[in-house]
Design a protein around this motif. Structure first.
Motif, PDB file in Angstrom:
ATOM      1  N   MET A  93       0.831   3.678  -4.673  1.00  0.00           N
ATOM      2  CA  MET A  93       1.125   2.836  -5.827  1.00  0.00           C
ATOM      3  C   MET A  93       1.924   1.603  -5.413  1.00  0.00           C
ATOM      4  N   ALA A  94       2.846   1.759  -4.475  1.00  0.00           N
ATOM      5  CA  ALA A  94       3.639   0.616  -4.011  1.00  0.00           C
ATOM      6  C   ALA A  94       2.759  -0.414  -3.323  1.00  0.00           C
ATOM      7  N   VAL A  95       1.805   0.048  -2.498  1.00  0.00           N
ATOM      8  CA  VAL A  95       0.917  -0.878  -1.799  1.00  0.00           C
ATOM      9  C   VAL A  95       0.001  -1.584  -2.789  1.00  0.00           C
ATOM     10  N   ILE A  96      -0.450  -0.874  -3.824  1.00  0.00           N
ATOM     11  CA  ILE A  96      -1.287  -1.502  -4.838  1.00  0.00           C
ATOM     12  C   ILE A  96      -0.517  -2.606  -5.571  1.00  0.00           C
ATOM     13  N   PHE A  97       0.729  -2.338  -5.943  1.00  0.00           N
ATOM     14  CA  PHE A  97       1.550  -3.377  -6.578  1.00  0.00           C
ATOM     15  C   PHE A  97       1.792  -4.537  -5.609  1.00  0.00           C
ATOM     16  N   PHE A  98       1.934  -4.235  -4.332  1.00  0.00           N
ATOM     17  CA  PHE A  98       2.091  -5.261  -3.304  1.00  0.00           C
ATOM     18  C   PHE A  98       0.886  -6.193  -3.301  1.00  0.00           C
TER      19      PHE A  98
END
Length: 224
Positions: A93-98
């Motif tokens: 999820m963090a990489v997607i928001f990135f």
């Protein structure tokens, strides 16, 4: 049609600028996917998604461009996509928001800012992954024990847990085998991982050599 859409946008946006933003978005998306891949995680589908996500978000931002009606329509479309997606881990999820943040930056024309932040955040992700930050020195486990129905599960293993664990919490009790047995689920933290076998042997002696399962904490706990 693409030319007419661009001509209707506010400001001095040109086809050349749009294409430049698209190429930059794809390049930065590839960098993000490469950084995530260096951590030894992710399927091909997820990697392709990371490459394409910035340019897709950039397209949305360019199409909206201050139009309130279009913004509401885009919000509704993203809501439908959310409910058709599979929950991922906190890292995914963090990489997607990135990737989405990079797409927002390129879509609003901040190409240099997007490139710099991709490098900064990417290096931070790699550094945190390679370091031991957030790792527990003590081993956390999921423990499942089967006992006969006539045994009192509330205190039967207390002395064993006090000897081998620093933290022990009974999470769930379930009847099994037509109610003739109980299945106990614990979250435990071992004092010494080398004594795991000794603990399991003592538990087996106490529960009549019924099934005992001990393993790492389930990955589902990392989901958001």
């Amino acid at each position: 049609m693409f030319t007419s859409i661009l001509n209707n946008m506010e400001g001095s946006l040109t086809i050349q600028n749009a294409l430049l933003c698209a190429f930059v978005s794809l390049a930065l998306g590839f960098v993000i996917a490469l950084i995530y891949g260096l951590q030894g995680a992710g399927s091909k589908n997820f990697m392709v998604t990371l490459v394409m996500l910035p340019v897709l978000v950039q397209m949305v931002i360019m199409l909206v461009n201050g139009n309130l009606g279009t913004s509401v329509a885009v919000l509704g479309a993203f809501s439908l996509v959310r409910f058709r997606s599979v929950p991922g881990t906190s890292k995914e999820m963090a990489v997607i928001f990135f990737a989405m943040a990079v797409g927002l930056a390129t879509g609003t024309g901040f190409l240099g800012f997007a490139a710099v932040m991709t490098l900064v955040v990417g290096m931070a992700l790699l550094g945190l992954e390679k370091s031991r930050f957030g790792e527990w020195k003590q081993e956390r486990k999921d423990l499942r024990i089967t006992i006969a129905e006539h045994l009192d599960y509330t205190e039967i293993f207390d002395d064993i847990f006090q000897k081998y664990t620093s933290v022990c919490c009974l999470q769930k009790v379930k009847t099994t085998n037509l109610g003739s047995m109980y299945e106990l689920d614990y979250h435990i933290t071992l004092k010494d991982v080398r004594q795991e076998k000794e603990m399991l042997d003592e538990i087996r002696c106490r529960n009549g050599n019924l099934t005992v399962i001990c393993g790492r904490r389930a990955t589902g706990q990392e989901e958001l």
